[in-house]
Design a protein around this motif. Structure first.
Motif, PDB file in Angstrom:
ATOM      1  N   HIS A   1     -10.427  86.221  27.846  1.00 30.02           N
ATOM      2  CA  HIS A   1     -10.026  87.258  26.885  1.00 30.02           C
ATOM      3  C   HIS A   1     -10.885  87.148  25.633  1.00 30.02           C
ATOM      4  CE1 HIS A   1      -7.730  83.759  25.594  1.00 30.02           C
ATOM      5  NE2 HIS A   1      -7.353  84.360  24.483  1.00 30.02           N
TER       6      HIS A   1
ATOM      7  N   HIS B   1     -10.429  86.529  22.377  1.00 26.28           N
ATOM      8  CA  HIS B   1     -10.238  85.685  21.200  1.00 26.28           C
ATOM      9  C   HIS B   1     -11.438  84.762  21.021  1.00 26.28           C
ATOM     10  CE1 HIS B   1      -5.612  86.409  21.463  1.00 26.28           C
ATOM     11  NE2 HIS B   1      -6.263  87.411  20.910  1.00 26.28           N
TER      12      HIS B   1
ATOM     13  N   HIS C   1     -12.562  81.705  22.920  1.00 28.55           N
ATOM     14  CA  HIS C   1     -12.906  81.871  24.349  1.00 28.55           C
ATOM     15  C   HIS C   1     -14.175  82.713  24.546  1.00 28.55           C
ATOM     16  CE1 HIS C   1      -9.029  80.152  25.597  1.00 28.55           C
ATOM     17  NE2 HIS C   1      -8.651  80.625  24.426  1.00 28.55           N
TER      18      HIS C   1
ATOM     19  N   HIS D   1      -0.435  87.903  26.907  1.00 26.28           N
ATOM     20  CA  HIS D   1      -1.059  87.265  25.744  1.00 26.28           C
ATOM     21  C   HIS D   1      -1.513  88.408  24.848  1.00 26.28           C
ATOM     22  CE1 HIS D   1      -2.884  84.079  23.483  1.00 26.28           C
ATOM     23  NE2 HIS D   1      -4.115  84.562  23.607  1.00 26.28           N
TER      24      HIS D   1
ATOM     25  N   ASP E   1      -3.539  80.059  26.932  1.00 27.77           N
ATOM     26  CA  ASP E   1      -3.252  81.324  26.265  1.00 27.77           C
ATOM     27  C   ASP E   1      -2.281  82.171  27.073  1.00 27.77           C
ATOM     28  OD1 ASP E   1      -6.019  80.264  25.623  1.00 27.77           O
ATOM     29  OD2 ASP E   1      -5.657  81.607  23.934  1.00 27.77           O
TER      30      ASP E   1
ATOM     31  N   HIS F   1       1.540  81.657  22.792  1.00 25.93           N
ATOM     32  CA  HIS F   1       1.066  80.454  23.496  1.00 25.93           C
ATOM     33  C   HIS F   1       2.229  79.680  24.105  1.00 25.93           C
ATOM     34  CE1 HIS F   1      -3.164  80.598  22.280  1.00 25.93           C
ATOM     35  NE2 HIS F   1      -2.722  81.151  21.149  1.00 25.93           N
TER      36      HIS F   1
HETATM   37 ZN    ZN Z   1      -5.979  83.725  22.949  1.00 23.11          ZN
END
Ligand code: ZN
Ligand code: ZN
Length: 253
Positions: free
Chosen positions: A56, A58, A61, A118, A140, A188
């Motif tokens: 994803h 974020h 990552h 998420h 996540d 989370h």
């Molecule tokens: Zn995340």
């Protein structure tokens, strides 16, 4: 199959899976230089990677993916939702779109994406297989779903988010809105929820379990390990931890 982690947590994530001569990196939350250094630590260079699969958008990552992949011409596998966060000048020829319910292969590695709750555009996590053993990775994760339980069952190795201890989170220094976000159903996974998820899984073939994406402020390795060991009824020494600085060393499945 073997796998290693280059680092895990909100400061950056990357994991490498190897089956025969194929290696794939999952996520890259580190800059080019740091990623190269972390790969060298596990005996690899950028040219050893056949692809990068992304969970994803974020920053911990996706943050390092585009620069590293473009510099070394490495294909990037990601959902359409996540792909919208690639920089506009990222080479289209390196983009491989992932359908979040359809397995795909990168040379010797079979990769099964699965959608997760998420707070991202189209987040997925992955199970990696070589035809005989399976490695399931989930970080996540706001909360476990039946689909997550189905995908992570019958794995031979698991890397599972143990983000926070609920008491440490609620008594800690995060602003209230951030506490709500982290603990929410699109945030989370806490230690107890991770343990509850593990109890739901068919784990008879499990050879490795590793707690990952631990919060430095709201968790401790000891709490995460204790939660997973209790869920599995195993020795605490059998449960590994992926750290922010070192990740974990190669493990043969
Ligand atoms: Zn995340
Ligand atoms: Zn993350």
């Amino acid at each position: 199959m073997r796998f290693t982690c280059l680092g895990s947590g909100s400061g950056g994530n990357a994991l490498v899976v190897e089956c025969d001569r194929t290696r794939v990196m999952m996520d890259c939350g580190f800059g080019i230089g740091e990623t190269t250094e972390r790969l060298e630590r596990v005996g690899l260079g950028p040219s050893d990677l056949a692809g990068i699969v992304v969970t994803h958008e974020h920053g911990d990552h996706l943050g390092g993916v585009a620069a590293f992949a473009a510099k070394h011409s490495i294909p990037v596998h990601l959902t359409r939702g996540t792909s919208q966060w690639l920089p506009e000048d990222f080479p289209a020829a390196l983009v491989r779109l992932v359908d979040s319910h359809n397995p795909f292969v990168v040379q010797d590695i079979r990769i099964e994406p699965f959608p997760v709750p998420h707070d991202a555009r189209e987040p997925v996590q992955y199970v990696f297989g070589d035809g005989s053993v399976r490695l399931g990775v989930v970080t996540d994760l706001g909360c476990p779903t039946h689909h997550v339980v189905e995908k992570l069952s019958r794995c031979h190795a698991l890397v599972i988010e143990c983000n926070h201890d609920l008491d440490l989170l609620w008594n800690g220094s995060y602003p209230f809105s951030l506490k709500q976000r982290v603990a929410g159903r699109f945030g989370h996974l806490d230690n107890r929820s991770a343990a509850a998820l593990v109890r739901e899984l068919e784990c008879s073939q499990l050879r490795h379990i590793i707690a990952a994406h631990l919060s430095l402020q709201n968790n401790t390795p000891a709490l995460a390990v204790a939660a997973l060991a209790e869920a599995l009824g195993c020795e605490e020494s059998w449960v590994g931890v992926a750290t922010q600085h070192d990740g974990f060393a190669w493990r043969d499945v």
